[in-house]
Design an enzyme around this catalytic site. Structure first.
Site, PDB file in Angstrom:
ATOM      1  N   HIS A  91      -0.509 -32.190  28.166  1.00 51.54           N
ATOM      2  CA  HIS A  91       0.616 -32.143  29.109  1.00 51.54           C
ATOM      3  C   HIS A  91       0.172 -32.221  30.577  1.00 51.54           C
ATOM      4  O   HIS A  91       1.007 -32.305  31.479  1.00 51.54           O
ATOM      5  CB  HIS A  91       1.379 -30.837  28.876  1.00 51.54           C
ATOM      6  CG  HIS A  91       0.555 -29.637  29.192  1.00 51.54           C
ATOM      7  ND1 HIS A  91      -0.528 -29.248  28.419  1.00 51.54           N
ATOM      8  CD2 HIS A  91       0.604 -28.787  30.210  1.00 51.54           C
ATOM      9  CE1 HIS A  91      -1.084 -28.191  28.961  1.00 51.54           C
ATOM     10  NE2 HIS A  91      -0.432 -27.879  30.048  1.00 51.54           N
ATOM     11  N   ASP A  92      -1.157 -32.198  30.773  1.00 51.12           N
ATOM     12  CA  ASP A  92      -1.680 -32.304  32.148  1.00 51.12           C
ATOM     13  C   ASP A  92      -2.223 -33.690  32.456  1.00 51.12           C
ATOM     14  O   ASP A  92      -2.579 -33.971  33.607  1.00 51.12           O
ATOM     15  CB  ASP A  92      -2.850 -31.320  32.342  1.00 51.12           C
ATOM     16  CG  ASP A  92      -2.411 -29.877  32.338  1.00 51.12           C
ATOM     17  OD1 ASP A  92      -3.211 -29.027  31.890  1.00 51.12           O
ATOM     18  OD2 ASP A  92      -1.265 -29.610  32.748  1.00 51.12           O
TER      19      ASP A  92
ATOM     20  N   GLU B  75      -9.009 -23.423  26.841  1.00 53.84           N
ATOM     21  CA  GLU B  75      -9.062 -24.481  27.842  1.00 53.84           C
ATOM     22  C   GLU B  75     -10.083 -24.026  28.873  1.00 53.84           C
ATOM     23  O   GLU B  75      -9.902 -22.982  29.513  1.00 53.84           O
ATOM     24  CB  GLU B  75      -7.710 -24.716  28.519  1.00 53.84           C
ATOM     25  CG  GLU B  75      -7.788 -25.863  29.506  1.00 53.84           C
ATOM     26  CD  GLU B  75      -6.747 -25.810  30.596  1.00 53.84           C
ATOM     27  OE1 GLU B  75      -6.347 -24.705  30.986  1.00 53.84           O
ATOM     28  OE2 GLU B  75      -6.324 -26.880  31.057  1.00 53.84           O
TER      29      GLU B  75
ATOM     30  N   ASP C 153      -5.210 -20.497  28.036  1.00 53.38           N
ATOM     31  CA  ASP C 153      -5.104 -21.235  29.302  1.00 53.38           C
ATOM     32  C   ASP C 153      -6.211 -20.821  30.282  1.00 53.38           C
ATOM     33  O   ASP C 153      -6.411 -19.623  30.517  1.00 53.38           O
ATOM     34  CB  ASP C 153      -3.730 -20.902  29.927  1.00 53.38           C
ATOM     35  CG  ASP C 153      -3.384 -21.801  31.078  1.00 53.38           C
ATOM     36  OD1 ASP C 153      -3.349 -23.018  30.881  1.00 53.38           O
ATOM     37  OD2 ASP C 153      -3.152 -21.281  32.175  1.00 53.38           O
TER      38      ASP C 153
ATOM     39  N   ASP D  97       0.446 -20.665  23.371  1.00 53.36           N
ATOM     40  CA  ASP D  97      -0.347 -20.766  24.600  1.00 53.36           C
ATOM     41  C   ASP D  97      -0.464 -19.370  25.195  1.00 53.36           C
ATOM     42  O   ASP D  97       0.556 -18.728  25.483  1.00 53.36           O
ATOM     43  CB  ASP D  97       0.369 -21.708  25.592  1.00 53.36           C
ATOM     44  CG  ASP D  97      -0.607 -22.618  26.303  1.00 53.36           C
ATOM     45  OD1 ASP D  97      -0.373 -23.836  26.327  1.00 53.36           O
ATOM     46  OD2 ASP D  97      -1.620 -22.105  26.815  1.00 53.36           O
TER      47      ASP D  97
END
Ligand code: TEU
Ligand code: CA
Length: 522
Positions: free
Chosen positions: A312-313, A243, A190, A96
């Site tokens: 994970h969100d 993302e 990210d 990430d």
């Protein structure tokens, strides 16, 4: 075909994946212990959420040192071992890359905070007074430090980096090179479409995220992505997935167009917004037709993309788009749709065994910073506590972060409350149950990998009447029909072809709740 075009990606959130030393926190040795499990599942690429040194305000998305591993997760030797042992199993790792911001614990920020003439001051973004921008985590995006304010699109402990500063871009290139030289396969980037702020002027008032027009998908943002690919990524065999909040199909096409050399894939959100109004805290009744519409829109708009129902969100897909009463059927239906659409499938840890939302009953069981920030904003807006608690407990990201349920006994003193349904929803039980969700994922992944239609074929919507998602995947003279009843009701639909794979053990002349199957079209 590149590995990322034919493979399956599995996202690991290290804090919640596997705890090898009993301290209640997941770790790198814990991941190494599960590499064979992942191989047997059919995983080709691991997306590893941030393992870097961090104060864990946002569990690693607040990086304090890109060149160090969070000691709670292990050492750099453990990280090197993980990369090496994964590679031995033909599993590649993408890390990430969080470069929109660093933790305020990062030494760059500590230097910058010493004063305006510090050489690291303009690694960050400062203003003499706030403007009207709104944070993704609620509230203002400005935090006062001495006689200025610094920008934070997320939590105040996550200070936005200044990508106008060529030194910062050089730092980003060095970080990427360091990790690529360690043998990783690339990056999940990210919030990669908000990293360049054109101006710090007031924004047009919006319900949320006022100021967005000054930093969302700016032209210079695209140029920076091209530069990172030209100067770093193109020196390796890599895979990048960005993302991209609020991305449109047009922006996605720009970001992924081969000739523009920016990103390989983007993580879009439209299908994740189907069960709330305006923003995730305002939940509305889930209507499968909206899910089908969003999936079809993006399948039609893009030649390829990242496919996901969880990360994970996001709260757990079987709790949002399925039904616990039909736990196996609905989880398997989602798996069949995820693995039949055109694109690279991303599976999030626990999704393969049908893990559900956490059984949280109060805010003090929640660890997520975003959730606590939103609680404060909600209370300032005088939303009554009972109502606000209900809203929060429905949408908190901690639903995705409960410890991975390997067996019925669970973790020893876990950092976050684990779901009591670990008693029956766990890997150990799933491996023993030939009819488990896990074994269906394995079968479906195997089926997909052996199917030209699913790995290379075209997509065409056939129908979506009464929330039955029917689409075709075709390649040369082969054609598959994928049928998915996305509801808990019986639905009138039948085809007389032989079923190749199904989430029910037989086939009848109509669709049962969440019934999904694939047939060959002669
Ligand atoms: O998330 C970006 C983001 O938009 C989040 O607000 C997320 O979309 C939202 O919570 C979903 O409802 C990325 C990371 O995935 C997230 O974990 C981090 O907290 C955030 O950036 C800041 O790094
Ligand atoms: Ca541990």
């Amino acid at each position: 075909m590149k590995l990322w075009e034919k493979g399956i990606v599995y996202q690991i959130y290290p804090r919640s994946f596997n705890d090898s030393n009993g301290d209640g926190i997941g770790d790198l040795q814990g991941i190494i212990q599960k590499l064979d499990y992942l191989k047997e599942l059919g995983v080709d690429i691991i997306w590893l959420s941030p393992p870097y040194l961090s104060p864990n305000n946002d569990n690693g998305y607040d990086v304090a040192d890109y060149y160090k591993i969070n000691p709670e997760y292990g050492s750099m030797e453990d990280m090197d071992l993980l990369i090496e042992k994964a590679k031995k199993r033909n599993i590649r790792i993408i890390m990430d890359l969080v470069i929109n911001h660093t933790s305020t614990e990062h030494w760059w920020f500590k230097e910058a905070a010493k004063g305006k003439d510090n050489p690291y001051r303009d690694y960050y973004i400062w203003r003499d007074k706030k403007n009207n921008w709104g944070s993704f985590f609620g509230g203002t995006t400005w935090e006062k430090l001495d006689d200025q304010y610094y920008l934070h699109l997320f939590d105040k402990s996550q200070a936005d980096l200044n990508l106008k500063n060529p030194k910062v871009i050089k730092e980003v290139k060095d970080i990427m090179t360091y990790w690529l030289d360690k043998g990783i396969y690339g990056f999940r980037m990210d919030v990669i479409n908000v990293i360049y702020k054109n101006s710090l002027e007031n924004g047009k008032r919006r319900f949320v995220l006022t100021g967005l027009e000054h930093y969302l998908s700016t032209e210079r943002n695209h140029e920076i992505l091209k530069e990172l690919r030209r100067d770093v990524l193109d020196n390796y065999d890599t895979f990048t997935v960005g993302e991209t909040v609020l991305v449109t199909p047009k922006e996605a096409l720009d970001l992924m167009a081969k000739e523009r050399k920016e990103l390989d894939l983007v993580i879009a959100f439209e299908h994740m917004d189907v069960d709330h109004f305006n923003n995730k805290w305002f939940k509305i009744k889930y209507k499968p037709k909206k899910m089908i519409k969003a999936l079809d829109k993006w399948q039609t708009a893009l030649p390829w993309n990242c496919l996901y129902f969880e990360n994970h969100d996001q709260p757990r897909s079987v709790s949002r788009f399925g039904l616990i009463k039909y736990h196996k059927e609905s989880a398997k239906m989602l798996a069949l749709v995820l693995l039949s659409l055109r694109g690279t499938p991303f599976i999030y840890q626990g999704e393969e065994i049908g893990m559900t939302n956490g059984d949280f009953t109060s805010l003090d069981e929640i660890m997520d910073k975003e959730t606590h920030n939103v609680w404060k904003v909600g209370r300032k807006l005088l939303i009554p506590k009972r109502k606000l608690t209900k809203m929060i407990l429905k949408a908190t990201r901690d639903h995705a972060r409960t410890p991975m349920q390997w067996d019925e006994k669970g973790w020893v003193n876990p950092w976050l409350k684990q779901n009591k349904n670990k008693s029956h929803i766990n890997v150990e039980n799933s491996l023993k149950d030939k009819d488990s969700i896990l074994n269906f994922y394995k079968k479906m992944i195997e089926f997909r990998k052996n199917s030209h239609c699913l790995t290379k074929g075209e997509y065409k919507l056939i129908s979506s009447k009464k929330d039955v998602f029917v689409f075709e995947r075709s390649f040369e003279n082969e054609k598959l029909l994928i049928v998915a009843n996305m509801t808990n009701k019986e639905r009138p639909f039948n085809v007389n072809n032989d079923v190749l794979i199904s989430n029910y053990s037989d086939k009848i002349s109509y669709l049962r709740p969440y019934e999904a199957y694939i047939v060959e079209v002669k």
